[in-house]
Design a protein around this motif. Sequence first.
Motif, mmCIF file in Angstrom:
data_model
loop_
_atom_site.group_PDB
_atom_site.id
_atom_site.type_symbol
_atom_site.label_atom_id
_atom_site.label_comp_id
_atom_site.label_asym_id
_atom_site.label_seq_id
_atom_site.Cartn_x
_atom_site.Cartn_y
_atom_site.Cartn_z
ATOM 1 N N SER A 166 -37.913 26.231 -13.544
ATOM 2 C CA SER A 166 -39.076 25.403 -12.770
ATOM 3 C C SER A 166 -39.274 25.214 -11.286
ATOM 4 C CB SER A 166 -39.445 23.942 -13.034
ATOM 5 O OG SER A 166 -40.369 23.168 -12.758
ATOM 6 N N CYS A 167 -40.031 25.610 -10.232
ATOM 7 C CA CYS A 167 -40.009 25.951 -8.853
ATOM 8 C C CYS A 167 -39.880 23.907 -8.511
ATOM 9 C CB CYS A 167 -41.422 26.268 -8.493
ATOM 10 S SG CYS A 167 -41.276 26.239 -6.298
ATOM 11 N N ARG A 168 -39.452 24.091 -7.368
ATOM 12 C CA ARG A 168 -39.760 23.125 -6.639
ATOM 13 C C ARG A 168 -39.956 22.228 -5.725
ATOM 14 N NH1 ARG A 168 -34.009 20.500 -6.586
ATOM 15 N NH2 ARG A 168 -35.733 18.765 -5.900
ATOM 16 N N HIS A 169 -40.984 23.182 -6.067
ATOM 17 C CA HIS A 169 -42.406 22.749 -4.830
ATOM 18 C C HIS A 169 -43.361 21.837 -5.795
ATOM 19 C CE1 HIS A 169 -46.140 24.283 -2.727
ATOM 20 N NE2 HIS A 169 -45.866 23.105 -2.460
ATOM 21 N N CYS A 199 -41.112 32.554 -7.231
ATOM 22 C CA CYS A 199 -42.429 31.432 -7.450
ATOM 23 C C CYS A 199 -43.416 32.236 -7.586
ATOM 24 C CB CYS A 199 -42.189 29.986 -7.287
ATOM 25 S SG CYS A 199 -44.047 28.782 -7.778
ATOM 26 N N GLN A 200 -44.080 32.400 -8.358
ATOM 27 C CA GLN A 200 -45.777 33.281 -8.540
ATOM 28 C C GLN A 200 -47.243 32.009 -7.374
ATOM 29 O OE1 GLN A 200 -47.076 35.401 -11.964
ATOM 30 N NE2 GLN A 200 -45.777 33.995 -12.983
ATOM 31 N N TYR A 201 -46.452 31.287 -7.531
ATOM 32 C CA TYR A 201 -47.629 30.160 -7.035
ATOM 33 C C TYR A 201 -47.998 29.595 -5.424
ATOM 34 C CZ TYR A 201 -50.580 26.122 -7.906
ATOM 35 O OH TYR A 201 -51.714 24.684 -7.485
ATOM 36 N N HIS A 202 -46.861 30.091 -4.706
ATOM 37 C CA HIS A 202 -46.894 29.873 -3.777
ATOM 38 C C HIS A 202 -45.376 30.955 -2.512
ATOM 39 C CE1 HIS A 202 -49.012 26.139 -4.918
ATOM 40 N NE2 HIS A 202 -49.500 26.051 -3.593
ATOM 41 N N LEU A 227 -34.354 30.474 -0.655
ATOM 42 C CA LEU A 227 -33.791 30.915 0.698
ATOM 43 C C LEU A 227 -35.422 31.012 1.501
ATOM 44 C CD1 LEU A 227 -32.630 34.512 -1.401
ATOM 45 C CD2 LEU A 227 -31.673 32.722 -0.450
ATOM 46 N N ARG A 228 -36.511 30.897 0.694
ATOM 47 C CA ARG A 228 -37.734 30.798 1.399
ATOM 48 C C ARG A 228 -38.718 30.070 1.371
ATOM 49 N NH1 ARG A 228 -42.330 34.499 1.807
ATOM 50 N NH2 ARG A 228 -42.059 35.435 0.252
ATOM 51 N N ALA A 229 -39.695 29.447 1.532
ATOM 52 C CA ALA A 229 -40.937 28.427 1.104
ATOM 53 C C ALA A 229 -41.917 28.132 2.106
ATOM 54 C CB ALA A 229 -40.075 26.857 1.854
ATOM 55 N N PRO A 230 -42.745 29.140 1.795
ATOM 56 C CA PRO A 230 -44.424 29.713 2.705
ATOM 57 C C PRO A 230 -44.470 28.232 2.531
ATOM 58 C CG PRO A 230 -43.326 31.456 0.835
ATOM 59 C CD PRO A 230 -42.820 30.269 0.841
ATOM 60 N N GLY A 231 -44.843 27.591 3.901
ATOM 61 C CA GLY A 231 -45.707 26.421 3.598
ATOM 62 C C GLY A 231 -44.821 25.079 4.852
ATOM 63 N N THR A 232 -43.641 25.498 4.950
ATOM 64 C CA THR A 232 -43.058 24.836 5.227
ATOM 65 C C THR A 232 -42.188 24.674 6.749
ATOM 66 O OG1 THR A 232 -40.622 25.390 4.367
ATOM 67 C CG2 THR A 232 -42.401 24.019 3.526
ATOM 68 N N GLU A 233 -42.378 25.730 7.130
ATOM 69 C CA GLU A 233 -41.682 26.719 8.348
ATOM 70 C C GLU A 233 -41.677 25.693 9.762
ATOM 71 O OE1 GLU A 233 -43.687 29.441 5.699
ATOM 72 O OE2 GLU A 233 -44.248 27.789 6.993
ATOM 73 N N PHE A 269 -37.563 18.940 6.622
ATOM 74 C CA PHE A 269 -37.648 19.650 5.369
ATOM 75 C C PHE A 269 -37.116 20.234 5.147
ATOM 76 C CE2 PHE A 269 -37.529 23.355 3.007
ATOM 77 C CZ PHE A 269 -37.765 22.762 1.513
ATOM 78 N N ASP A 270 -35.838 20.102 4.048
ATOM 79 C CA ASP A 270 -34.097 20.345 3.909
ATOM 80 C C ASP A 270 -34.489 21.106 2.668
ATOM 81 O OD1 ASP A 270 -31.748 20.934 3.907
ATOM 82 O OD2 ASP A 270 -30.840 18.959 3.423
ATOM 83 N N PRO A 271 -33.678 22.431 3.029
ATOM 84 C CA PRO A 271 -33.839 23.878 1.846
ATOM 85 C C PRO A 271 -32.946 23.309 0.693
ATOM 86 C CG PRO A 271 -34.164 24.934 4.405
ATOM 87 C CD PRO A 271 -33.660 23.701 4.292
ATOM 88 N N GLU A 272 -31.817 22.836 1.346
ATOM 89 C CA GLU A 272 -29.933 22.486 0.315
ATOM 90 C C GLU A 272 -31.023 21.417 -0.965
ATOM 91 O OE1 GLU A 272 -26.854 21.469 2.384
ATOM 92 O OE2 GLU A 272 -27.226 23.616 3.580
ATOM 93 N N ARG A 273 -31.788 20.705 -0.228
ATOM 94 C CA ARG A 273 -32.531 19.773 -0.826
ATOM 95 C C ARG A 273 -33.263 20.018 -2.318
ATOM 96 N NH1 ARG A 273 -34.562 14.694 1.756
ATOM 97 N NH2 ARG A 273 -34.250 13.610 -0.162
#
Length: 390
Positions: free
Chosen positions: A89-92, A110-113, A124-130, A135-139
């Motif tokens: 399950s994606c964490r987004h 994730c196919q969604y975003h 590794l990559r979270a489009p929309g959070t740049e 935003f903390d990727p580790e969390r």
Amino acid sequence: MLQLPDIFDAQNYARVRSALPEAQTMPHWCYTSPEWHRREIDAIFRPAWHFVGLASMLPSRGSFLTAETLGQPVLLVRSDQGIRAFRNSCRHRGSILLEEAQGTCGGIRCQYHSWVYSLEGKLLRAPGTEESSTFDPERHALTDVRWAELEGLLFVTLDENAPPVDQYFGDFAERVARPYRIAEMACVHRRSYHLASNWKLYVEVDMETLHTKHIHRGSIGEQPVVSPPTSGEWITVFHESDHTPALAPGERHLGFPATPGISGAANRGTHFSVLAPGFFLVTAPDCMWWIQKYPETPTRTRVDVGYCFPRASLDRPDYAEVSARYIRRWDQVVREDDWITEFQQRGLPGSTPGCYTPEEHVVHRLDNWILDRVLGAAGDRTPSAQGVPG
């Protein structure tokens, strides 16, 4: 609408608790009631370890398996650090990450975003959070799931307080897994489907031999067994024979040789085991197969079937010809058990309890194991502290 008594009153099960041959089978509501079903999930399935596949199904970096356990999507993947298990399950926004039951990936996207995770679960990559400064990727790494390997069998549990898997299943590894060399098995065919029946009906039919000469008269026939004692959350019956039970009666001389290195009772016959609550595993001298049951509603069960051979058999020049005989027989027997459990479910609502015959004594023990856990300490006997009664 049918009025039920207090279905958790232990007095309603006094006859189930009786010794054979006076015992009666469990009341119909144990196979139809939503309330009973919910108590089974909480008391039996949530504390348990659940089979998800073989370690040999994750042979190299990026190999993955997906499963669903108690409604939770689960993902197992082999990384550079070994096998990891996560919620699938994606964490987004919670979307499923990997949909196929089995495959290979270089990373997890994730196919969604298009959020991307490493095989170790790191974001590794979270489009929309740049542009976000908070935003903390580790969390937002993937959520770990507790998993374990037992002699090549992979299990997960959603209960952080569950005992270690080798403790949970007691002497299963010593008595069955190692002698039959389960870790040497490769799964050659797997499928999942749904049945319109209660999960217990399929577990019960797994562990009695009265029906084999009726439902399976052309595929199995008479199959005498003994039921040795066990410790831990499993139960077994043993069929001693010089011939494999995995082929039709007229073809049992046309099978594969025994698995290299098997020992003890594995040289003399086949164990039919239930690793509680719903994992039915058959270990024969020449092969292995499973029929896993996951309850979804009181009258709907998801079934996962797997057929396995030792790796040595897969390398034989006659593998395709010989394995086809096994698969044909396995498919036939599974269809026969599928049919009779759905047929039985249709007749259960409002029915009166029946009886246990001597050939159904293991069903009686399993049913009492279920009562121990669903009813707890109430009633006329102490719940088993040693797993499935041996």
